[in-house]
Design a protein around this motif. Sequence first.
Motif, PDB file in Angstrom:
ATOM      1  N   PHE A  40      68.853  80.074 -44.334  1.00  0.00           N
ATOM      2  CA  PHE A  40      67.813  81.067 -44.278  1.00  0.00           C
ATOM      3  C   PHE A  40      67.135  81.028 -45.547  1.00  0.00           C
ATOM      4  CE2 PHE A  40      70.557  83.289 -41.193  1.00  0.00           C
ATOM      5  CZ  PHE A  40      69.388  83.450 -40.321  1.00  0.00           C
ATOM      6  N   ALA A  41      67.806  80.740 -46.869  1.00  0.00           N
ATOM      7  CA  ALA A  41      67.270  80.608 -48.244  1.00  0.00           C
ATOM      8  C   ALA A  41      67.673  79.730 -49.150  1.00  0.00           C
ATOM      9  CB  ALA A  41      67.162  82.123 -48.690  1.00  0.00           C
ATOM     10  N   ILE A  42      66.959  79.513 -50.144  1.00  0.00           N
ATOM     11  CA  ILE A  42      67.503  78.671 -51.279  1.00  0.00           C
ATOM     12  C   ILE A  42      67.575  79.418 -52.642  1.00  0.00           C
ATOM     13  CG2 ILE A  42      67.184  76.500 -52.744  1.00  0.00           C
ATOM     14  CD1 ILE A  42      65.677  75.573 -50.227  1.00  0.00           C
ATOM     15  N   LEU A  43      68.768  79.446 -53.212  1.00  0.00           N
ATOM     16  CA  LEU A  43      68.707  80.095 -54.538  1.00  0.00           C
ATOM     17  C   LEU A  43      68.593  78.901 -55.750  1.00  0.00           C
ATOM     18  CD1 LEU A  43      71.805  82.174 -53.610  1.00  0.00           C
ATOM     19  CD2 LEU A  43      69.423  82.605 -53.649  1.00  0.00           C
ATOM     20  N   ALA A  44      67.917  79.456 -56.740  1.00  0.00           N
ATOM     21  CA  ALA A  44      67.871  78.399 -57.729  1.00  0.00           C
ATOM     22  C   ALA A  44      67.599  79.188 -59.080  1.00  0.00           C
ATOM     23  CB  ALA A  44      66.695  77.486 -57.729  1.00  0.00           C
ATOM     24  N   TYR A  45      67.976  78.616 -60.351  1.00  0.00           N
ATOM     25  CA  TYR A  45      67.674  79.163 -61.672  1.00  0.00           C
ATOM     26  C   TYR A  45      67.765  77.866 -62.725  1.00  0.00           C
ATOM     27  CZ  TYR A  45      72.643  78.864 -63.271  1.00  0.00           C
ATOM     28  OH  TYR A  45      73.898  78.631 -63.677  1.00  0.00           O
ATOM     29  N   VAL A  71      65.354  81.258 -65.875  1.00  0.00           N
ATOM     30  CA  VAL A  71      64.396  81.746 -64.770  1.00  0.00           C
ATOM     31  C   VAL A  71      64.606  81.429 -63.362  1.00  0.00           C
ATOM     32  CG1 VAL A  71      61.868  81.225 -64.163  1.00  0.00           C
ATOM     33  CG2 VAL A  71      62.570  80.935 -66.264  1.00  0.00           C
ATOM     34  N   SER A  72      64.710  82.512 -62.462  1.00  0.00           N
ATOM     35  CA  SER A  72      65.364  82.226 -61.252  1.00  0.00           C
ATOM     36  C   SER A  72      64.651  82.668 -60.127  1.00  0.00           C
ATOM     37  CB  SER A  72      66.625  83.226 -61.236  1.00  0.00           C
ATOM     38  OG  SER A  72      66.068  84.509 -61.595  1.00  0.00           O
ATOM     39  N   ARG A  73      64.963  82.196 -58.945  1.00  0.00           N
ATOM     40  CA  ARG A  73      64.270  82.399 -57.928  1.00  0.00           C
ATOM     41  C   ARG A  73      64.842  82.404 -56.477  1.00  0.00           C
ATOM     42  NH1 ARG A  73      58.662  82.480 -57.127  1.00  0.00           N
ATOM     43  NH2 ARG A  73      58.565  81.652 -59.340  1.00  0.00           N
ATOM     44  N   GLU A  74      64.728  83.390 -55.419  1.00  0.00           N
ATOM     45  CA  GLU A  74      64.929  83.116 -54.256  1.00  0.00           C
ATOM     46  C   GLU A  74      63.898  82.741 -53.427  1.00  0.00           C
ATOM     47  OE1 GLU A  74      66.563  85.675 -50.365  1.00  0.00           O
ATOM     48  OE2 GLU A  74      67.220  86.392 -52.125  1.00  0.00           O
ATOM     49  N   ILE A  75      64.162  81.381 -52.337  1.00  0.00           N
ATOM     50  CA  ILE A  75      63.143  81.007 -51.864  1.00  0.00           C
ATOM     51  C   ILE A  75      63.608  81.037 -50.435  1.00  0.00           C
ATOM     52  CG2 ILE A  75      61.835  78.864 -51.294  1.00  0.00           C
ATOM     53  CD1 ILE A  75      62.468  78.013 -54.229  1.00  0.00           C
ATOM     54  N   PRO A  76      62.841  81.998 -49.528  1.00  0.00           N
ATOM     55  CA  PRO A  76      63.164  82.089 -48.037  1.00  0.00           C
ATOM     56  C   PRO A  76      62.658  80.997 -47.446  1.00  0.00           C
ATOM     57  CG  PRO A  76      62.346  84.124 -48.970  1.00  0.00           C
ATOM     58  CD  PRO A  76      62.034  83.119 -49.968  1.00  0.00           C
ATOM     59  N   LEU A  77      63.420  80.276 -46.593  1.00  0.00           N
ATOM     60  CA  LEU A  77      62.979  79.337 -45.440  1.00  0.00           C
ATOM     61  C   LEU A  77      62.083  79.989 -44.454  1.00  0.00           C
ATOM     62  CD1 LEU A  77      66.008  77.025 -45.502  1.00  0.00           C
ATOM     63  CD2 LEU A  77      63.925  76.566 -46.625  1.00  0.00           C
ATOM     64  N   ARG A  78      61.013  79.543 -44.525  1.00  0.00           N
ATOM     65  CA  ARG A  78      59.895  80.248 -43.525  1.00  0.00           C
ATOM     66  C   ARG A  78      60.347  79.641 -42.175  1.00  0.00           C
ATOM     67  NH1 ARG A  78      55.437  78.261 -40.813  1.00  0.00           N
ATOM     68  NH2 ARG A  78      55.363  76.370 -42.078  1.00  0.00           N
ATOM     69  N   VAL A  79      60.873  78.225 -42.175  1.00  0.00           N
ATOM     70  CA  VAL A  79      61.670  77.819 -40.879  1.00  0.00           C
ATOM     71  C   VAL A  79      62.883  77.736 -41.081  1.00  0.00           C
ATOM     72  CG1 VAL A  79      61.778  75.839 -39.186  1.00  0.00           C
ATOM     73  CG2 VAL A  79      59.486  76.591 -40.163  1.00  0.00           C
ATOM     74  N   PRO A  80      63.966  78.417 -40.653  1.00  0.00           N
ATOM     75  CA  PRO A  80      65.401  78.245 -40.845  1.00  0.00           C
ATOM     76  C   PRO A  80      65.887  76.775 -40.604  1.00  0.00           C
ATOM     77  CG  PRO A  80      64.903  80.189 -40.054  1.00  0.00           C
ATOM     78  CD  PRO A  80      63.637  79.449 -39.885  1.00  0.00           C
ATOM     79  N   VAL A  81      66.825  76.332 -41.403  1.00  0.00           N
ATOM     80  CA  VAL A  81      67.420  74.946 -41.054  1.00  0.00           C
ATOM     81  C   VAL A  81      68.510  75.407 -40.528  1.00  0.00           C
ATOM     82  CG1 VAL A  81      68.307  72.698 -41.980  1.00  0.00           C
ATOM     83  CG2 VAL A  81      66.403  73.855 -43.002  1.00  0.00           C
ATOM     84  N   ILE A  82      68.813  74.448 -39.131  1.00  0.00           N
ATOM     85  CA  ILE A  82      70.038  74.633 -38.489  1.00  0.00           C
ATOM     86  C   ILE A  82      70.974  73.541 -38.574  1.00  0.00           C
ATOM     87  CG2 ILE A  82      70.899  75.117 -36.056  1.00  0.00           C
ATOM     88  CD1 ILE A  82      68.487  76.648 -35.285  1.00  0.00           C
ATOM     89  N   LEU A  83      72.259  73.488 -38.978  1.00  0.00           N
ATOM     90  CA  LEU A  83      73.150  72.329 -38.852  1.00  0.00           C
ATOM     91  C   LEU A  83      74.202  72.588 -37.804  1.00  0.00           C
ATOM     92  CD1 LEU A  83      73.545  72.306 -42.927  1.00  0.00           C
ATOM     93  CD2 LEU A  83      72.001  70.996 -41.564  1.00  0.00           C
ATOM     94  N   PRO A  84      74.161  71.887 -36.661  1.00  0.00           N
ATOM     95  CA  PRO A  84      75.267  71.488 -35.972  1.00  0.00           C
ATOM     96  C   PRO A  84      76.443  70.745 -36.765  1.00  0.00           C
ATOM     97  CG  PRO A  84      72.954  70.790 -35.090  1.00  0.00           C
ATOM     98  CD  PRO A  84      72.949  70.980 -36.650  1.00  0.00           C
ATOM     99  N   PRO A  85      77.576  71.085 -36.127  1.00  0.00           N
ATOM    100  CA  PRO A  85      78.609  70.283 -36.768  1.00  0.00           C
ATOM    101  C   PRO A  85      78.617  68.814 -36.935  1.00  0.00           C
ATOM    102  CG  PRO A  85      79.350  71.811 -34.806  1.00  0.00           C
ATOM    103  CD  PRO A  85      77.967  71.738 -34.897  1.00  0.00           C
ATOM    104  N   GLY A  86      78.921  68.424 -38.315  1.00  0.00           N
ATOM    105  CA  GLY A  86      78.555  67.004 -38.620  1.00  0.00           C
ATOM    106  C   GLY A  86      77.342  66.776 -39.492  1.00  0.00           C
TER     107      GLY A  86
END
Length: 213
Positions: A80-85, A167-182
Amino acid sequence: MAEGILLYSAAGDPIMARGTKAGAIRTVKRIPDFAELVKAGKVWGALDTTTNVALVARPTTLASLTAQNPVNSETWKVLFAILAYTDVVPATLGMVSIWHCVSKLAAAAFTRDLVLQGTGAGTAFSYKGGKSYDGDLILDRGATVVDDGWVPVGEPIESNIATTNFVSREIPLRVPVILPPGQHHSLQTLATVVTFETALGYVWAEVEKEELE
């Protein structure tokens, strides 16, 4: 305005479905509501505590952080989101942009550089609270990956302070990424000048395949 439409199963049993006045079936395909996932204790977050030097050219095969859903996992991972600092910055105005890449093919298991279970810095936390991570997501730092097409995501991190300034940021993913198994997803940072160091993380949910259908 929605109307009722009477359908019949293969066994001949009546099924009431929602539809429009014109008779079209109203169907909604979606990722489960975020609040519902949090309430169910299925949403997690984790931030690496080790920084990596940002690149000064487009990412290719070196990832800063890679999230992999193990091939034998019983859940699908939804990012859903990426965290960074930023931890170290140059003595000049600069910007760090975050890029991501979604794999096209499954890969051998990556290294679990981040121990998400338990407590302490770098471990995963539940957005519900009062719960330790019990999933199987793999987070690998500095992995070599296939260049399957990197694109920038979110707004850049800007800094003009020549010190360790977090300096930090939370970046919501406008389009969520779905990871099936593997499958796996990788992050990398790109800076306008050298010596930027950045740590990354994720906010994700772990759901059953049926919840996405």
